[in-house]
Write a protein that holds these residues in place. Structure first.
Motif, PDB file in Angstrom:
ATOM      1  N   TYR A  21      -3.196  54.000  81.874  1.00  0.00           N
ATOM      2  CA  TYR A  21      -2.219  53.010  82.335  1.00  0.00           C
ATOM      3  C   TYR A  21      -1.851  53.267  83.797  1.00  0.00           C
ATOM      4  O   TYR A  21      -1.594  52.337  84.569  1.00  0.00           O
ATOM      5  N   LEU A  22      -1.837  54.552  84.191  1.00  0.00           N
ATOM      6  CA  LEU A  22      -1.503  54.857  85.585  1.00  0.00           C
ATOM      7  C   LEU A  22      -2.616  54.424  86.529  1.00  0.00           C
ATOM      8  O   LEU A  22      -2.358  54.014  87.663  1.00  0.00           O
ATOM      9  N   LYS A  23      -3.848  54.501  86.035  1.00  0.00           N
ATOM     10  CA  LYS A  23      -4.966  54.021  86.866  1.00  0.00           C
ATOM     11  C   LYS A  23      -4.792  52.523  87.142  1.00  0.00           C
ATOM     12  O   LYS A  23      -5.049  52.044  88.243  1.00  0.00           O
ATOM     13  N   GLU A  24      -4.310  51.797  86.106  1.00  0.00           N
ATOM     14  CA  GLU A  24      -4.095  50.341  86.287  1.00  0.00           C
ATOM     15  C   GLU A  24      -2.988  50.086  87.310  1.00  0.00           C
ATOM     16  O   GLU A  24      -3.114  49.224  88.175  1.00  0.00           O
ATOM     17  N   VAL A  25      -1.882  50.857  87.188  1.00  0.00           N
ATOM     18  CA  VAL A  25      -0.756  50.664  88.120  1.00  0.00           C
ATOM     19  C   VAL A  25      -1.196  51.024  89.543  1.00  0.00           C
ATOM     20  O   VAL A  25      -0.874  50.328  90.506  1.00  0.00           O
ATOM     21  N   GLU A  26      -1.959  52.097  89.648  1.00  0.00           N
ATOM     22  CA  GLU A  26      -2.450  52.515  90.964  1.00  0.00           C
ATOM     23  C   GLU A  26      -3.317  51.421  91.585  1.00  0.00           C
ATOM     24  O   GLU A  26      -3.171  51.068  92.755  1.00  0.00           O
ATOM     25  N   LYS A  27      -4.225  50.873  90.759  1.00  0.00           N
ATOM     26  CA  LYS A  27      -5.146  49.843  91.249  1.00  0.00           C
ATOM     27  C   LYS A  27      -4.372  48.610  91.745  1.00  0.00           C
ATOM     28  O   LYS A  27      -4.631  48.082  92.832  1.00  0.00           O
ATOM     29  N   ALA A  28      -3.384  48.195  90.948  1.00  0.00           N
ATOM     30  CA  ALA A  28      -2.595  47.012  91.324  1.00  0.00           C
ATOM     31  C   ALA A  28      -1.800  47.290  92.596  1.00  0.00           C
ATOM     32  O   ALA A  28      -1.716  46.435  93.489  1.00  0.00           O
ATOM     33  N   ALA A  29      -1.227  48.493  92.693  1.00  0.00           N
ATOM     34  CA  ALA A  29      -0.422  48.829  93.884  1.00  0.00           C
ATOM     35  C   ALA A  29      -1.306  48.821  95.129  1.00  0.00           C
ATOM     36  O   ALA A  29      -0.938  48.241  96.154  1.00  0.00           O
ATOM     37  N   LEU A  30      -2.479  49.416  95.026  1.00  0.00           N
ATOM     38  CA  LEU A  30      -3.360  49.465  96.199  1.00  0.00           C
ATOM     39  C   LEU A  30      -3.823  48.065  96.589  1.00  0.00           C
ATOM     40  O   LEU A  30      -3.898  47.733  97.770  1.00  0.00           O
ATOM     41  N   ALA A  31      -4.087  47.227  95.574  1.00  0.00           N
ATOM     42  CA  ALA A  31      -4.513  45.838  95.858  1.00  0.00           C
ATOM     43  C   ALA A  31      -3.400  45.082  96.584  1.00  0.00           C
ATOM     44  O   ALA A  31      -3.670  44.233  97.439  1.00  0.00           O
ATOM     45  N   ASP A  32      -2.142  45.394  96.249  1.00  0.00           N
ATOM     46  CA  ASP A  32      -1.003  44.717  96.898  1.00  0.00           C
ATOM     47  C   ASP A  32      -0.535  45.444  98.165  1.00  0.00           C
ATOM     48  O   ASP A  32       0.521  45.129  98.717  1.00  0.00           O
ATOM     49  N   GLU A  33      -1.311  46.454  98.562  1.00  0.00           N
ATOM     50  CA  GLU A  33      -0.983  47.259  99.750  1.00  0.00           C
ATOM     51  C   GLU A  33       0.389  47.930  99.659  1.00  0.00           C
ATOM     52  O   GLU A  33       1.126  48.034 100.642  1.00  0.00           O
ATOM     53  N   VAL A  34       0.752  48.337  98.466  1.00  0.00           N
ATOM     54  CA  VAL A  34       1.976  49.121  98.282  1.00  0.00           C
ATOM     55  C   VAL A  34       1.589  50.592  98.453  1.00  0.00           C
ATOM     56  O   VAL A  34       0.686  51.068  97.762  1.00  0.00           O
ATOM     57  N   PRO A  35       2.242  51.295  99.382  1.00  0.00           N
ATOM     58  CA  PRO A  35       1.851  52.702  99.605  1.00  0.00           C
ATOM     59  C   PRO A  35       2.339  53.596  98.473  1.00  0.00           C
ATOM     60  O   PRO A  35       3.537  53.702  98.231  1.00  0.00           O
ATOM     61  N   ILE A  36       1.414  54.200  97.769  1.00  0.00           N
ATOM     62  CA  ILE A  36       1.799  55.128  96.700  1.00  0.00           C
ATOM     63  C   ILE A  36       1.145  56.481  96.968  1.00  0.00           C
ATOM     64  O   ILE A  36       0.251  56.575  97.808  1.00  0.00           O
ATOM     65  N   ILE A  37       1.586  57.506  96.262  1.00  0.00           N
ATOM     66  CA  ILE A  37       1.052  58.844  96.540  1.00  0.00           C
ATOM     67  C   ILE A  37      -0.466  58.872  96.340  1.00  0.00           C
ATOM     68  O   ILE A  37      -0.987  58.349  95.361  1.00  0.00           O
ATOM     69  N   ARG A  38      -1.109  59.541  97.298  1.00  0.00           N
ATOM     70  CA  ARG A  38      -2.565  59.658  97.230  1.00  0.00           C
ATOM     71  C   ARG A  38      -2.951  60.648  96.137  1.00  0.00           C
ATOM     72  O   ARG A  38      -2.139  61.440  95.687  1.00  0.00           O
TER      73      ARG A  38
END
Ligand code: SAM
Length: 223
Positions: A21-38
């Motif tokens: 589920y975190l991979k999905e959230v990460e993918k969506a955040a990166l697609a929306d250009e939301v900066p999240i922890i690398r």
């Protein structure tokens, strides 16, 4: 990227694994250009949390809730997780994520500017033994006083983005005018952490640069 990109990709490939589920959230955040922890920062944080097993975690900068949900995977079940966010669209998205992934009872989202929320939490006498600073880089100094008040005697303060993608080593004149204030404030923040008698601080070239500041217990301080 502070370290060689291929090296970083290699390290991620051998050390990085997170729930689906975190991979999905990460993918969506990166697609929306939301900066999240690398990913390198994810590895570091999960390692620190597993080692420290904190009673209470405070995060400054929720964005869409990726890192708070991430942290919930690596702490004991009864660890308190509080997080602060001020941008309405991000708050909405984080709330939806907490609802969707069953984290409403696990994570408390405080809405508003961290300067105000932190003061309020400190006035309530809250204490945290793990604080993750990941908000607007230029404001870290403004958050310090309440953060220091709330950090326990064995607390760990983790600050992300302290090397500003390498820009921190540049002379202020090599930095675009727009970023000079942030550059100066980050240097001031790092100077404080590395020279304060209260902390032992190590700065690591992980992600955009991570500072780990462990409170030195009073009985361990040098004469
Ligand atoms: C780098 S993002 C956080 C990413 C998040 N920790 C993650 O890895 O999933 C920084 C967030 O801090 C928020 N922020 C910046 N300044 C803030 C402030 N003064 N008070 C509250 N939130 C703030 C921004 O709106 C943004 O969503």
């Amino acid at each position: 990227m502070i370290i060689d990109e291929r090296l970083s990709t290699y390290i991620d490939s051998i050390s990085w694994d997170i729930p689906k589920y975190l991979k999905e959230v990460e993918k969506a955040a990166l697609a929306d250009e939301v900066p999240i922890i690398r990913r390198s920062m994810q590895s570091l944080i999960s390692f620190l949390l597993e080692m420290k097993k904190p009673n209470a975690v405070l995060e400054i900068g929720t964005a869409v809730g990726f890192s708070s949900m991430f942290m919930s995977e690596y702490v004991p079940e009864d660890t308190i997780i509080d997080t602060i966010e001020k941008v309405p669209i991000r708050i909405k998205c984080a709330k939806e994520n907490f609802e969707r992934y069953g984290k409403n009872d696990r994570i408390t989202l405080y809405e508003g500017d961290a300067v105000d929320v932190l003061k309020k939490l400190a006035a309530e006498g809250r204490k945290y033994d793990f604080i993750f600073m990941d908000a607007a880089k230029g404001q870290y100094l403004n958050f310090l006083e309440p953060v220091l008040d709330m950090l326990t005697d064995d607390g760990l303060l983790v600050t992300d983005n302290v090397l500003q993608d390498g820009d921190i080593i540049q002379s202020r004149y090599a930095i675009t005018k727009r970023d000079r204030t942030i550059h100066g404030r980050m240097r001031e923040y790092l100077y404080f952490l590395t020279h304060s008698e209260r902390f032992k601080t190590v700065v690591l070239p992980v992600g955009d640069g991570a500072a780990l500041s462990q409170v030195i217990r009073a009985d361990r301080k040098k004469e």
